[in-house]
Design a protein around this motif. Sequence first.
Motif, short mmCIF file in Angstrom:
data_model
loop_
_atom_site.label_atom_id
_atom_site.label_comp_id
_atom_site.label_asym_id
_atom_site.label_seq_id
_atom_site.Cartn_x
_atom_site.Cartn_y
_atom_site.Cartn_z
N GLY A 28 56.34 64.49 30.99
CA GLY A 28 55.85 65.86 30.81
C GLY A 28 56.92 66.74 30.20
N ILE A 29 56.53 67.61 29.28
CA ILE A 29 57.45 68.54 28.64
C ILE A 29 56.73 69.87 28.43
CG2 ILE A 29 58.86 69.05 26.59
CD1 ILE A 29 59.15 66.07 26.11
N ILE A 30 57.45 70.97 28.67
CA ILE A 30 56.98 72.29 28.27
C ILE A 30 58.04 72.96 27.44
CG2 ILE A 30 57.76 73.38 30.44
CD1 ILE A 30 55.47 75.41 30.10
N LEU A 31 57.61 73.64 26.38
CA LEU A 31 58.49 74.48 25.56
C LEU A 31 57.92 75.89 25.58
CD1 LEU A 31 57.68 71.70 23.72
CD2 LEU A 31 59.57 72.58 22.37
N ASP A 32 58.79 76.85 25.86
CA ASP A 32 58.39 78.26 25.83
C ASP A 32 59.45 79.04 25.04
OD1 ASP A 32 57.12 80.64 26.24
OD2 ASP A 32 57.70 80.84 28.35
N PRO A 33 59.54 78.78 23.73
CA PRO A 33 60.64 79.33 22.95
C PRO A 33 60.48 80.81 22.64
CG PRO A 33 59.15 78.14 21.53
CD PRO A 33 58.66 77.91 22.92
N PRO A 34 61.59 81.53 22.51
CA PRO A 34 61.53 82.93 22.09
C PRO A 34 61.32 83.03 20.59
CG PRO A 34 63.81 82.27 22.30
CD PRO A 34 62.97 81.08 22.73
N ALA A 35 60.97 84.23 20.14
CA ALA A 35 60.88 84.45 18.69
C ALA A 35 62.26 84.32 18.06
CB ALA A 35 60.28 85.82 18.41
N TYR A 36 63.27 84.87 18.74
CA TYR A 36 64.66 84.78 18.29
C TYR A 36 65.53 84.45 19.50
CZ TYR A 36 62.76 87.51 14.40
OH TYR A 36 61.99 87.95 13.35
N LEU B 97 61.95 81.22 15.59
CA LEU B 97 60.77 80.41 15.91
C LEU B 97 60.16 79.76 14.68
CD1 LEU B 97 58.82 79.50 18.16
CD2 LEU B 97 57.45 81.53 17.65
N GLU B 98 59.84 80.55 13.66
CA GLU B 98 59.13 79.98 12.51
C GLU B 98 60.01 79.03 11.70
OE1 GLU B 98 59.93 84.38 11.37
OE2 GLU B 98 59.62 83.17 13.17
N ASP B 99 61.33 79.17 11.80
CA ASP B 99 62.22 78.28 11.05
C ASP B 99 62.47 76.95 11.75
OD1 ASP B 99 62.46 80.23 9.14
OD2 ASP B 99 64.45 80.92 9.77
N HIS B 100 62.41 76.94 13.10
CA HIS B 100 62.88 75.78 13.84
C HIS B 100 61.83 75.06 14.68
CE1 HIS B 100 66.68 78.19 13.25
NE2 HIS B 100 67.03 77.00 12.79
N ILE B 101 60.66 75.68 14.89
CA ILE B 101 59.72 75.09 15.84
C ILE B 101 59.15 73.78 15.33
CG2 ILE B 101 57.75 76.43 14.99
CD1 ILE B 101 58.50 75.32 18.63
N ASN B 102 58.92 73.63 14.03
CA ASN B 102 58.37 72.38 13.52
C ASN B 102 59.33 71.21 13.75
OD1 ASN B 102 56.29 70.90 12.10
ND2 ASN B 102 57.72 70.78 10.38
#
Length: 294
Positions: A198-206, A217-222
């Motif tokens: 199981g894994i959860i990710l809850d990343p910030p925008a910055y 977020l948009e640069d690194h999430i993929n």
Amino acid sequence: MLQLLTPLNWKDYELIDCGAFEKLERFGDLILARPEPQAVWDKGLMEKEWEKSLDIRFRPRGATTGNWLKKNPSLPDRWHIRYQTGELDLQFRLGLTSFKHVGIFPEQAVNWDFIAASIKKLETPEPKFLNLFAYTGGASLAARQAGADTTHVDSIKQVVTWGNENMALSGLKDIRWVVEDAIKFVKREVRRGKKYQGIILDPPAYGHGPKGEKWKLEDHINEMIGEVASLLDEKEHFLVLNTYSLGFSALIVENLLSTSFPGAEPEVGELYLQAGSGSKLPLGVWGRLSKLNR
């Protein structure tokens, strides 16, 4: 189909009202007013009703920080609340921070319930669970209480320490606490051949890592989702991706998961909090994948 999810029957938390870029909330016995950029509509209650009911109000000072103004100076800076359902019984230490946060994101209770229920469906004995961008550890506590071998990763030492306090308050032990840049940690785990059920990710925008690493977020999430795909146990697993970023849609989350997990059918939706005054406050887009044998 887009699913809307909100916590239900939480005795120690209530969203009373929201609007005009603020929200009025009850945490335990204290009622707080804080900024909320998503609340672009009018308040449901009159301002005099807010002023009459609130105990503490956050006043911004600059773009990211501010001060808490108390009606009564004797009101505490720290206090505890409880989250109790049929599956979970967790306790949290809350506190007034200079960044308007209090140490918990109430809408995440929906994910805690999903994590606990998913862990109990796994066949793997003491399954491994990974919480990335883990903050003060609500998801980590839920996973540990459900019986998982839990690893908690966040780049800020102070919030990891805070999570450790919450573990003790909840009567739990043996969570693995890691202060590190999340993507560096994930890449190292991939190289080591580690697997998680199981894994959860809850990343910030910055954000920033402990050594100044930059996260956008948009640069690194993929890249992050691609690495996480290598960490999941092929036999059985579940994954939660939660994003809180203005302009980030459920379709983006669906596409991210679909391209990194070919053939999978992710569920997607929004988290929200239901205000007693009537409005629904959106607080993030989520996506989930599950491969459970039961």
